[in-house]
Design a protein around this motif. Structure first.
Motif, PDB file in Angstrom:
ATOM      1  N   PHE A  31       0.844  -1.186   0.000  1.00  0.00           N
ATOM      2  CA  PHE A  31       0.000   0.000   0.000  1.00  0.00           C
ATOM      3  C   PHE A  31       0.883   1.241   0.000  1.00  0.00           C
ATOM      4  CE2 PHE A  31      -3.998  -2.035   2.098  1.00  0.00           C
ATOM      5  CZ  PHE A  31      -4.052  -2.952   1.068  1.00  0.00           C
ATOM      6  N   PRO A  32       0.511   2.288  -0.749  1.00  0.00           N
ATOM      7  CA  PRO A  32       1.384   3.454  -0.964  1.00  0.00           C
ATOM      8  C   PRO A  32       1.992   4.067   0.294  1.00  0.00           C
ATOM      9  CG  PRO A  32      -0.529   3.592  -2.395  1.00  0.00           C
ATOM     10  CD  PRO A  32      -0.749   2.414  -1.486  1.00  0.00           C
ATOM     11  N   GLU A  33       1.197   4.325   1.319  1.00  0.00           N
ATOM     12  CA  GLU A  33       1.724   4.968   2.527  1.00  0.00           C
ATOM     13  C   GLU A  33       2.747   4.082   3.235  1.00  0.00           C
ATOM     14  OE1 GLU A  33       0.037   6.374   6.861  1.00  0.00           O
ATOM     15  OE2 GLU A  33      -1.318   6.489   5.150  1.00  0.00           O
ATOM     16  N   GLU A  34       2.430   2.802   3.346  1.00  0.00           N
ATOM     17  CA  GLU A  34       3.341   1.864   4.010  1.00  0.00           C
ATOM     18  C   GLU A  34       4.609   1.668   3.169  1.00  0.00           C
ATOM     19  OE1 GLU A  34       2.374   0.324   7.201  1.00  0.00           O
ATOM     20  OE2 GLU A  34       1.047   2.026   6.940  1.00  0.00           O
ATOM     21  N   ARG A  35       4.414   1.500   1.870  1.00  0.00           N
ATOM     22  CA  ARG A  35       5.544   1.280   0.963  1.00  0.00           C
ATOM     23  C   ARG A  35       6.499   2.474   0.968  1.00  0.00           C
ATOM     24  NH1 ARG A  35       5.141  -0.640  -5.360  1.00  0.00           N
ATOM     25  NH2 ARG A  35       7.382  -0.856  -5.651  1.00  0.00           N
ATOM     26  N   SER A  36       5.954   3.669   0.960  1.00  0.00           N
ATOM     27  CA  SER A  36       6.761   4.880   0.956  1.00  0.00           C
ATOM     28  C   SER A  36       7.635   4.946   2.208  1.00  0.00           C
ATOM     29  CB  SER A  36       5.855   6.101   0.863  1.00  0.00           C
ATOM     30  OG  SER A  36       6.595   7.278   1.000  1.00  0.00           O
ATOM     31  N   ARG A  37       7.051   4.718   3.365  1.00  0.00           N
ATOM     32  CA  ARG A  37       7.811   4.769   4.618  1.00  0.00           C
ATOM     33  C   ARG A  37       8.938   3.747   4.614  1.00  0.00           C
ATOM     34  NH1 ARG A  37       4.233   3.001   7.877  1.00  0.00           N
ATOM     35  NH2 ARG A  37       5.081   0.905   7.973  1.00  0.00           N
ATOM     36  N   ILE A  38       8.627   2.532   4.208  1.00  0.00           N
ATOM     37  CA  ILE A  38       9.613   1.450   4.228  1.00  0.00           C
ATOM     38  C   ILE A  38      10.742   1.723   3.242  1.00  0.00           C
ATOM     39  CG2 ILE A  38       9.935  -1.004   3.671  1.00  0.00           C
ATOM     40  CD1 ILE A  38       6.998  -1.327   4.827  1.00  0.00           C
ATOM     41  N   GLU A  39      10.394   2.106   2.032  1.00  0.00           N
ATOM     42  CA  GLU A  39      11.429   2.357   1.020  1.00  0.00           C
ATOM     43  C   GLU A  39      12.259   3.592   1.361  1.00  0.00           C
ATOM     44  OE1 GLU A  39       9.181   2.249  -2.639  1.00  0.00           O
ATOM     45  OE2 GLU A  39       9.490   0.074  -2.830  1.00  0.00           O
ATOM     46  N   ASN A  40      11.657   4.614   1.981  1.00  0.00           N
ATOM     47  CA  ASN A  40      12.413   5.805   2.389  1.00  0.00           C
ATOM     48  C   ASN A  40      13.430   5.498   3.480  1.00  0.00           C
ATOM     49  OD1 ASN A  40      11.198   7.511   0.542  1.00  0.00           O
ATOM     50  ND2 ASN A  40       9.632   8.205   1.987  1.00  0.00           N
TER      51      ASN A  40
END
Length: 185
Positions: A31-40
């Motif tokens: 999911f975009p919000e979770e993916r963004s945090r993890i990849e950042n």
């Protein structure tokens, strides 16, 4: 909320109706919000093209000395994944019961209210409505006498876990846990 009518048989045939009023959002690595945090934070995510809900956060395990996948983007106590963005932060919803009871006319409709907390092992395989219907039946419609309440709820719970489990034993079965409670006000 389960609006009651009197059952006419002992089979699983929910006589009332179900309405879902509060539901948390899913926390999946794809999911975009979770993916963004993890990849950042330098984390990697594996997303199977045919089954994106089966995504995994990938981290290098210092214990196992290999890459390991975690099926959730939020978890308590998985230290190796904290560094790559897996967080223990829950979503918290506070429901004012007096307002909820009045807004939904609980007392005047002969309605019953219950809450369910469940793991992804349950809700990834069964829809919320399916779980709610089976629990409503177990809580409100299947009892023959007050003395059998605990035993019958245990039976309903076991059936729900079995229905959430894969048909073939060789298929992967996630941990399945849930808590359900009637709410009275």
């Amino acid at each position: 909320i389960h609006n009651m009518t009197r059952p006419t048989s002992e089979q699983l045939n929910l006589q009332g109706s179900i309405s879902i009023h509060h539901q948390n959002k899913l926390h999946k690595a794809n999911f975009p919000e979770e993916r963004s945090r993890i990849e950042n934070l330098g984390g990697r995510i594996h997303i199977p093209p045919k089954h994106p809900m089966g995504s995994r956060v990938i981290a290098r395990s210092t214990t196992h000395h290999e890459d390991v996948g975690l099926a959730m983007s939020r978890s308590i106590g998985d230290r190796e994944w904290t560094a790559v963005g897996v967080i223990p932060d829950p979503d918290v919803q506070v429901v004012n019961l007096e307002e909820f009871w009045n807004t939904n006319n609980i007392r005047t409709k002969d309605s019953k209210v219950f809450v369910v907390l469940g793991s992804d092992g349950l809700f990834d395989t069964r829809r919320v409505e399916f779980v709610a219907k089976h629990l409503a039946y177990g809580f409100f419609e299947s009892f023959k006498s007050d003395g059998e309440t605990a035993e019958q709820m245990l039976t309903v719970g076991k059936k729900l876990v079995n229905m959430a489990s894969p048909i073939k034993p060789e298929f992967y079965r996630d941990d399945i846990s849930f808590v359900a409670k009637v709410v009275e006000f």
